[in-house]
Design a protein around this motif. Structure first.
Motif, mmCIF file in Angstrom:
data_model
loop_
_atom_site.group_PDB
_atom_site.id
_atom_site.type_symbol
_atom_site.label_atom_id
_atom_site.label_comp_id
_atom_site.label_asym_id
_atom_site.label_seq_id
_atom_site.Cartn_x
_atom_site.Cartn_y
_atom_site.Cartn_z
ATOM 1 N N UNK A 57 12.300 7.149 -3.902
ATOM 2 C CA UNK A 57 13.716 7.258 -3.832
ATOM 3 C C UNK A 57 13.723 5.601 -3.605
ATOM 4 N N UNK A 58 13.008 5.190 -2.867
ATOM 5 C CA UNK A 58 12.138 3.414 -2.310
ATOM 6 C C UNK A 58 11.557 3.183 -3.460
ATOM 7 N N UNK A 59 11.611 3.138 -4.650
ATOM 8 C CA UNK A 59 10.817 2.416 -5.662
ATOM 9 C C UNK A 59 11.779 2.356 -6.243
ATOM 10 N N UNK A 60 12.822 3.873 -6.473
ATOM 11 C CA UNK A 60 14.326 3.049 -7.585
ATOM 12 C C UNK A 60 14.949 1.787 -6.674
ATOM 13 N N UNK A 61 15.199 2.714 -6.247
ATOM 14 C CA UNK A 61 15.446 1.533 -5.100
ATOM 15 C C UNK A 61 15.535 0.020 -5.113
ATOM 16 N N UNK A 91 0.818 -1.460 -0.361
ATOM 17 C CA UNK A 91 -0.003 0.178 0.443
ATOM 18 C C UNK A 91 0.701 1.337 -0.064
ATOM 19 N N UNK A 92 0.880 1.822 -1.189
ATOM 20 C CA UNK A 92 1.648 2.754 -1.263
ATOM 21 C C UNK A 92 1.266 4.661 -0.026
ATOM 22 N N UNK A 132 4.994 0.846 6.015
ATOM 23 C CA UNK A 132 5.173 -0.664 6.209
ATOM 24 C C UNK A 132 5.095 -1.602 5.462
ATOM 25 N N UNK A 133 3.540 -1.856 4.976
ATOM 26 C CA UNK A 133 4.069 -3.023 3.476
ATOM 27 C C UNK A 133 4.758 -3.163 2.496
ATOM 28 N N UNK A 164 -0.851 10.669 -0.577
ATOM 29 C CA UNK A 164 -0.821 10.827 0.603
ATOM 30 C C UNK A 164 0.247 9.719 0.845
ATOM 31 N N UNK A 165 0.859 9.347 -0.442
ATOM 32 C CA UNK A 165 1.653 8.248 -0.489
ATOM 33 C C UNK A 165 2.932 8.073 1.234
ATOM 34 N N UNK A 166 3.736 7.241 1.465
ATOM 35 C CA UNK A 166 4.144 7.373 2.489
ATOM 36 C C UNK A 166 5.445 6.303 1.486
ATOM 37 N N UNK A 167 5.046 6.114 0.330
ATOM 38 C CA UNK A 167 6.299 4.843 -0.149
ATOM 39 C C UNK A 167 7.338 6.204 -1.160
#
Lengths: 573, 165
Positions: free
Chosen positions: B130-134, B86-87, B91-92, B124-127
């Motif tokens: 940068x995390x996505x690219x990683x 869940x974006x 934690x998800x 409202x994304x917490x992701x």
């Protein structure tokens, strides 16, 4: 010359080199080879697992072939040397297998028993027996024909781990089914059940919903899921199991077969999972293993049933005869009118009847074997049956001995001898007796009483006489007096027997000659003469001389010189 | 008729929208009740590829942050993974990666795609990007929306493409 020690060693070495040079070189080479071999063996021990894995990947069949013999020998040696260890290792594997086999056998046995009981004891089973007799087809085949009503809808060969369908067979007319989703879900549920039970060996073998049945045969690499309708036999499960085992023999890696689209094994798997063949094989196996029906038990049952039926019929017939005889007996029973006879064979009979009080007591049992009780429900009535009418007349008229009453139609006839007083009274009372319309006493003679007989027996005595020649000179006085005494003694005894007594009076008579005064005295003398002799001979007798009797007295005769007696009976005071 | 059939598992934390995400794109044969009872629901999805059709048998495993024994048994034989997070809940994202790491012990390195869901709530994304690219360095990442269906087809196609023949 003494050389230095170093010079000596050098020289020795050179000498050795000259003498043993070639051998030392070969020895050194051997040492090098040994070290190299030792190093290679050490490396081989480390690399052996890797080498085996690489060989297995490259040529698994060759590796399996190469290892089969030594592994088998090693296993045999291990069984001999460490039997207990092998037993301990195999126990968790063999135990569940044995239990499962026993459970399957018991389930099959229970199923067979259920079917046998159902087929033997139900009306349906009897119909099948009749069909078997009628058509000549053995009974087990008839049972199978009627009971093998099942149909295989779908058959999935499923890879055990992933739940993917390796092959699928469905009945042609069925609607499309997402077999991959169904197989996946079925595998998930199996894993869920296994995980819930907590035993790896636990499998979901069967599930049923209504007429639909799911059978799952589980194998280590693949499962067979069979969707059925109806009542399949255990032979079908055995057929499925055997086919799954054969598939396992051919299908080493189901996933590989799956990835290859089952091209290599497609024909074989399609053949093993062909619904028609499985069905035919299962039915043939069921028919071949069906127990041959022995006709003897049924024949014995039929014979016993017929014997029981005959016995039951015979008992019924006997009972009807006994009841008929009983009815006939009652019908001829004087003074009894049967209104109803109701009977049960084992309980006896109940009779509703009219009974005359003068009738003989009716029977209390019926002559069956054993005798059965008769319950009477009676009401009184006046019977006109001749025996009862005669009995009633006898009671009412009380005929004396010597009188015989008979009933002829409605006429009461009396025969014999009866006192005249009774006859007159009976004639009147007889007409009041129910059932007597007329009285006929014509044949009834009047009876003579003992007193009358006695009276009659006195007449000869009165006629006896003692004759005189003249005065009181007798003609044969002694004899005539003796005869008179004897007659009187007998009469006295008869009178005493009747409670009577005799009164004797002597009357004298004379002839016509002479005057009346003289004749009267002569009659008195003669009377006295006889009285005295009779008194002497019969002192208990009341004897007296009748004197002074006028000539007109009937006892006086004027034409005979004699004396006679008059005898009368009198009551004893 | 598909040329091949492959099992893929749908993994993700609780309430990341897995079932909703794929619900519109699979052939729903069974009820969602199986998720709460058995813990898994199996559906199929046929994906057309240039090399031929691939039928994906999708095992939608009930959401959780770590795999238990039963989940691992559901994973057996899977050829690929659909990781869903869940974006709006960072934690998800980590849970999805952790689930992938757990599955490696059983499946090895099987192809996987990450689906960062709830694109319709991107503000409202917490992701973070940068995390996505990683994550893209190890898995293809697709930003998806169960509400609009964005990115779902592409994610399925990418996974089907990556599956071994």
């Amino acid at each position: 010359m003494i050389s230095e020690p170093g010079q000596q060693d050098s020289a020795l070495s050179r000498l050795k080199a000259l003498l043993l040079g070639d051998e030392r070189a070969r020895l050194a080479q051997h040492e090098i080879d040994l070290e190299r071999l030792a190093a290679r063996d050490d490396a081989l021990a480390d690399r052996l697992p890797e080498l085996i894995e690489r060989t297995r990947e490259r040529d698994p069949e060759r590796l399996a072939h190469a290892l089969s013999e030594p592994v088998a020998e090693a296993l045999g040696s291990a069984v001999e040397r460490k039997r207990q260890l092998i037993v301990d290792l195999l126990f968790p594997v063999i135990g569940p297998g044995i239990r499962k086999a026993i459970a399957e056998a018991m389930r099959s046995l229970v199923g067979d028993l259920n079917r046998a009981l159902e087929a033997s004891l139900s009306g349906r089973g009897l119909r099948w027996r009749v069909e078997s007799w009628r058509t000549g087809v053995p009974y087990p085949q008839v049972v199978l024909k009627h009971t093998l009503r099942y149909r295989i809808d779908h058959l999935f060969l499923i890879e055990a781990g992933s739940g993917l369908v390796i092959h699928r067979e469905s009945a042609p007319e069925l609607s499309d089914l997402d077999s991959d989703a169904v197989a996946g879900m079925l595998t998930a549920i199996q894993q869920f059940v296994r995980d819930s039970v907590g035993t790896e060996a636990a499998t979901l073998d069967a599930a049923s919903v209504g007429e639909h049945l799911l059978w799952v045969e589980s194998g280590p690499r693949a499962n067979l899921a069979c969707f059925l309708r109806g009542v399949p036999t255990e032979a079908l499960r055995i057929a499925l199991r055997e086919r799954l085992e054969r598939i396992h023999e051919r299908l080493d890696d189901p996933m590989q077969a799956l990835r290859a689209g089952a091209a290599d094994h497609g024909a074989y798997i399609a053949s093993e999972t062909n619904l028609a063949r499985i069905d035919a094989e299962a039915r043939a196996a069921t028919e071949s293993t069906a127990p041959r029906a022995s006709p003897w038990p049924l024949r014995v049952i039929v014979l016993v049933a017929l014997a029981l039926l005959a016995a039951w019929w015979w008992r019924g017939y006997q009972w009807q005869r006994e009841v008929a005889t009983f009815r006939a007996t009652l019908a001829s029973w004087p003074g009894l009118v049967v209104q109803d006879v109701a009977g049960e064979r084992w309980r006896g009979v109940r009779v509703r009847a009219l009974v005359d009080p003068l009738a003989d007591a009716p029977p209390r049992t019926i002559a069956a074997d054993p005798p059965l009780p008769v319950a009477w429900d009676t009401r009184g009535y006046v019977s006109l049956d001749p025996p009862i009418v005669l009995r009633r007349a006898t009671l009412a008229l009380a005929p004396p001995a010597g009188v015989v009453l008979q009933l002829d139609g409605g006429t009461l006839r009396a025969t014999g001898t009866a006192p005249p007083g009774w006859s007159a009274s009976a004639r009147e009372r007889a007409l009041l007796v129910p059932g007597i319309a007329a009285v006929d006493f014509a044949a009834l003679a009047a009876a003579i009483s003992p007193r009358e007989l006695l009276e009659r027996s006195l007449a000869p005595i009165r006629a006896m006489e003692v004759r005189f020649v003249r005065d009181t000179e007798t003609v044969d006085g002694e004899a005539e007096v003796a005869a008179l005494v004897a007659a009187l003694r007998g009469a006295e005894q008869q009178a005493r027997a009747q409670g009577l007594a005799l009164q004797v009076r002597s009357y004298g008579s004379n002839d016509a000659a002479g005057g009346e005064t003289i004749n009267a005295a002569l009659r008195d003398d003669r009377a006295t003469w006889l009285a005295l002799r009779l008194q002497a001979a019969l002192p208990t007798l009341d004897v007296a001389a009748a004197t002074g009797v006028p000539t007109d007295d009937p006892h006086v005769r004027l034409d005979a010189r004699s004396v006679r007696v008059d005898v009368a009976l009198k009551e004893v005071p | 008729m598909s040329n091949a059939t492959r099992k893929v598992c749908l993994l993700g934390d609780f309430a990341v929208g897995k079932t909703s995400l794929v619900g519109r794109f699979v052939r729903n044969t069974f009820s969602d009740k199986y998720l709460t009872t058995v813990g898994v629901k199996v559906d199929t999805r046929e994906v057309a590829l240039p090399a031929g059709n691939v039928k994906l048998v999708v095992w939608d495993i009930a959401g959780r942050s770590a795999l238990d024994t039963l989940d691992k048994s559901y994973l057996r034989g899977a050829s690929g993974l659909l990781l869903v997070c869940d974006g709006t809940r960072e934690a998800t994202f980590r849970s999805a990666l952790y689930l992938q790491m757990q599955s490696k012990s059983l499946l090895g390195d099987v192809p996987a795609v990450m689906m960062v869901n709830k694109l319709d709530l991107a503000d409202r994304w917490e992701v973070t990007p940068l995390m996505v690219n990683e994550c893209r360095k190890t898995n293809p990442v697709f930003e998806t929306s169960a509400l609009t269906g964005d990115g779902v087809e592409a994610a399925f196609a990418a996974l089907a493409e990556a599956l071994p023949p």
